[in-house]
Write a protein that holds these residues in place. Sequence first.
Motif, PDB file in Angstrom:
ATOM      1  N   THR A 273      10.507 -17.589  -9.159  1.00  0.00           N
ATOM      2  CA  THR A 273      10.200 -18.182  -7.856  1.00  0.00           C
ATOM      3  C   THR A 273       9.056 -17.454  -7.176  1.00  0.00           C
ATOM      4  N   ILE A 274       9.060 -16.124  -7.299  1.00  0.00           N
ATOM      5  CA  ILE A 274       7.951 -15.303  -6.804  1.00  0.00           C
ATOM      6  C   ILE A 274       7.605 -14.309  -7.909  1.00  0.00           C
ATOM      7  N   SER A 275       6.507 -13.602  -7.748  1.00  0.00           N
ATOM      8  CA  SER A 275       6.146 -12.509  -8.655  1.00  0.00           C
ATOM      9  C   SER A 275       6.402 -11.203  -7.918  1.00  0.00           C
ATOM     10  N   LEU A 276       7.277 -10.373  -8.475  1.00  0.00           N
ATOM     11  CA  LEU A 276       7.648  -9.118  -7.818  1.00  0.00           C
ATOM     12  C   LEU A 276       6.909  -7.954  -8.457  1.00  0.00           C
ATOM     13  N   VAL A 277       6.245  -7.166  -7.602  1.00  0.00           N
ATOM     14  CA  VAL A 277       5.553  -5.952  -8.034  1.00  0.00           C
ATOM     15  C   VAL A 277       6.257  -4.765  -7.405  1.00  0.00           C
ATOM     16  N   GLN A 278       6.578  -3.737  -8.198  1.00  0.00           N
ATOM     17  CA  GLN A 278       7.224  -2.530  -7.673  1.00  0.00           C
ATOM     18  C   GLN A 278       6.408  -1.312  -8.090  1.00  0.00           C
ATOM     19  N   VAL A 279       5.791  -0.689  -7.095  1.00  0.00           N
ATOM     20  CA  VAL A 279       4.929   0.470  -7.280  1.00  0.00           C
ATOM     21  C   VAL A 279       5.276   1.471  -6.184  1.00  0.00           C
ATOM     22  N   PRO A 280       4.700   2.712  -6.237  1.00  0.00           N
ATOM     23  CA  PRO A 280       4.924   3.646  -5.125  1.00  0.00           C
ATOM     24  C   PRO A 280       4.546   3.020  -3.787  1.00  0.00           C
ATOM     25  N   GLN A 281       5.212   3.471  -2.736  1.00  0.00           N
ATOM     26  CA  GLN A 281       5.182   2.836  -1.427  1.00  0.00           C
ATOM     27  C   GLN A 281       3.783   2.532  -0.906  1.00  0.00           C
ATOM     28  N   MET A 282       2.914   3.547  -0.831  1.00  0.00           N
ATOM     29  CA  MET A 282       1.591   3.346  -0.246  1.00  0.00           C
ATOM     30  C   MET A 282       0.706   2.456  -1.110  1.00  0.00           C
ATOM     31  N   GLU A 283       0.991   2.385  -2.399  1.00  0.00           N
ATOM     32  CA  GLU A 283       0.189   1.532  -3.276  1.00  0.00           C
ATOM     33  C   GLU A 283       0.352   0.059  -2.932  1.00  0.00           C
ATOM     34  N   CYS A 284       1.505  -0.301  -2.355  1.00  0.00           N
ATOM     35  CA  CYS A 284       1.698  -1.696  -1.945  1.00  0.00           C
ATOM     36  C   CYS A 284       0.609  -2.137  -0.976  1.00  0.00           C
ATOM     37  N   TRP A 285       0.248  -1.252  -0.041  1.00  0.00           N
ATOM     38  CA  TRP A 285      -0.744  -1.615   0.962  1.00  0.00           C
ATOM     39  C   TRP A 285      -2.131  -1.743   0.346  1.00  0.00           C
ATOM     40  N   GLU A 286      -2.448  -0.916  -0.627  1.00  0.00           N
ATOM     41  CA  GLU A 286      -3.739  -1.036  -1.309  1.00  0.00           C
ATOM     42  C   GLU A 286      -3.819  -2.342  -2.091  1.00  0.00           C
ATOM     43  N   LEU A 287      -2.700  -2.721  -2.708  1.00  0.00           N
ATOM     44  CA  LEU A 287      -2.684  -3.990  -3.435  1.00  0.00           C
ATOM     45  C   LEU A 287      -2.870  -5.151  -2.469  1.00  0.00           C
ATOM     46  N   LEU A 288      -2.264  -5.059  -1.283  1.00  0.00           N
ATOM     47  CA  LEU A 288      -2.438  -6.107  -0.286  1.00  0.00           C
ATOM     48  C   LEU A 288      -3.877  -6.148   0.197  1.00  0.00           C
ATOM     49  N   ARG A 289      -4.457  -4.973   0.460  1.00  0.00           N
ATOM     50  CA  ARG A 289      -5.848  -4.901   0.928  1.00  0.00           C
ATOM     51  C   ARG A 289      -6.804  -5.538  -0.086  1.00  0.00           C
ATOM     52  N   ASN A 290      -6.523  -5.306  -1.367  1.00  0.00           N
ATOM     53  CA  ASN A 290      -7.403  -5.790  -2.433  1.00  0.00           C
ATOM     54  C   ASN A 290      -7.092  -7.215  -2.873  1.00  0.00           C
ATOM     55  N   GLY A 291      -6.104  -7.852  -2.237  1.00  0.00           N
ATOM     56  CA  GLY A 291      -5.778  -9.220  -2.595  1.00  0.00           C
ATOM     57  C   GLY A 291      -4.986  -9.360  -3.878  1.00  0.00           C
ATOM     58  N   GLU A 292      -4.391  -8.262  -4.349  1.00  0.00           N
ATOM     59  CA  GLU A 292      -3.632  -8.314  -5.600  1.00  0.00           C
ATOM     60  C   GLU A 292      -2.168  -8.677  -5.377  1.00  0.00           C
ATOM     61  N   VAL A 293      -1.684  -8.586  -4.144  1.00  0.00           N
ATOM     62  CA  VAL A 293      -0.383  -9.130  -3.762  1.00  0.00           C
ATOM     63  C   VAL A 293      -0.562  -9.867  -2.440  1.00  0.00           C
ATOM     64  N   ASP A 294       0.381 -10.729  -2.123  1.00  0.00           N
ATOM     65  CA  ASP A 294       0.302 -11.517  -0.901  1.00  0.00           C
ATOM     66  C   ASP A 294       1.131 -10.943   0.237  1.00  0.00           C
ATOM     67  N   ILE A 295       2.227 -10.253  -0.113  1.00  0.00           N
ATOM     68  CA  ILE A 295       3.186  -9.800   0.890  1.00  0.00           C
ATOM     69  C   ILE A 295       3.695  -8.417   0.510  1.00  0.00           C
ATOM     70  N   VAL A 296       3.855  -7.558   1.516  1.00  0.00           N
ATOM     71  CA  VAL A 296       4.516  -6.264   1.362  1.00  0.00           C
ATOM     72  C   VAL A 296       5.814  -6.342   2.145  1.00  0.00           C
TER      73      VAL A 296
END
Length: 373
Positions: A273-296
């Motif tokens: 239903t969704i694609s789940l990414v699990q990485v260290p906490q602060m990396e989530c925000w970098e992925l969001l900044r770079n457009g690699e995830v949609d939601i943190v």
Amino acid sequence: MSKSNTYGTSIAKQRLSRLTSTGASALCAASLGLVVASTSQVHAQEQCSTYTIVRGDTLSQVAGRANVRGGYQVLFNANTDILASPNLLEVGQVLKIPCEDGSLPTTETAAAAPAESAPRLQPESLDRPLRFVTASGYAPFTEESMDGGGMLTKMVRRSMELGNPDQAFSIIFVNDWGSHLNDLLPSGAFDMAFPWFLPDCDKVENLSAPNAFRCTDFNHSAPFYDALVGYYTLAGSAYDGATTYPELFGARLCRPESWFTFDLEAEQLVDPTISLVQVPQMECWELLRNGEVDIVTYDALPAEEDLDNAGMKDVVAQIANLTSQQTLHVFVSKNNPNGDAYMDIINAGLEELRLSGEWFEIVREGIKETVEN
């Protein structure tokens, strides 16, 4: 506890109180969303004071205008004797705005008094000391090196003393979280275990087996503590302003590794239903900044601080209507013939602990000790 329950060391350092009840008066359509109040509605809000809700207010706005450290999570936890939900404010509610040191302002309204005669439960079958199991590594909640074993340990101890001062009990640290629910409670080696998060058992059919058995195999106490879980996206994205979880279907979600996922399962926010990414906490925000995830998405208190540290507050929007509450409990095996009696003692004592204000003081001291260390 397992890894799904061990994320709290970094998230709980600034948390404050938890009480339960509902507010009063006319319903306001405001929620945690970014509703803009008119100029006439924006009243001065200051730390260590009270504030009366007007139409158009949101919890996040009030927290922001009063510079509440920890944001709406801390403001909500300081007012759960009034607020039934962080997403629902009522016109006329009077909120307590925490002081700089985390204490609550003194108000003219006296706190509710404990019942004149708290239940003193002593079933004949409880003729031996009751055995609780917990573990270290979850400061400030449970940590053997902390004063009293951590603030949840203190709460459980005081709840037993208040619920039935004649009932003997012991609290033992067994530093293998996985064994608590898998072996120690089902075998009868221990009577109760804490602290454990409880999934939404009304949606047990959506849960994976490791999470569903918390509903199917165990009974639980009233909540000892709760956390708000937030959802964040880039401002202006397709998910900005979403009001229901199905609107996130197809999105790429980042939930920090080692955090629980049962809340996502309950809302069917799982692969495919969704694609789940699990990485260290602060990396989530970098992925969001770079457009690699949609939601943190994770606990709102550290998320707000991490968002600020990442320098992204101006470009990230909170999906306020999706904020959820997750609660910590004492668990007992459904196979234990005295389980209901155990819960009666715990719940009676916990209620008295809340009404007396001692619950809040335990939380303050636990957070203070963690921060100082």
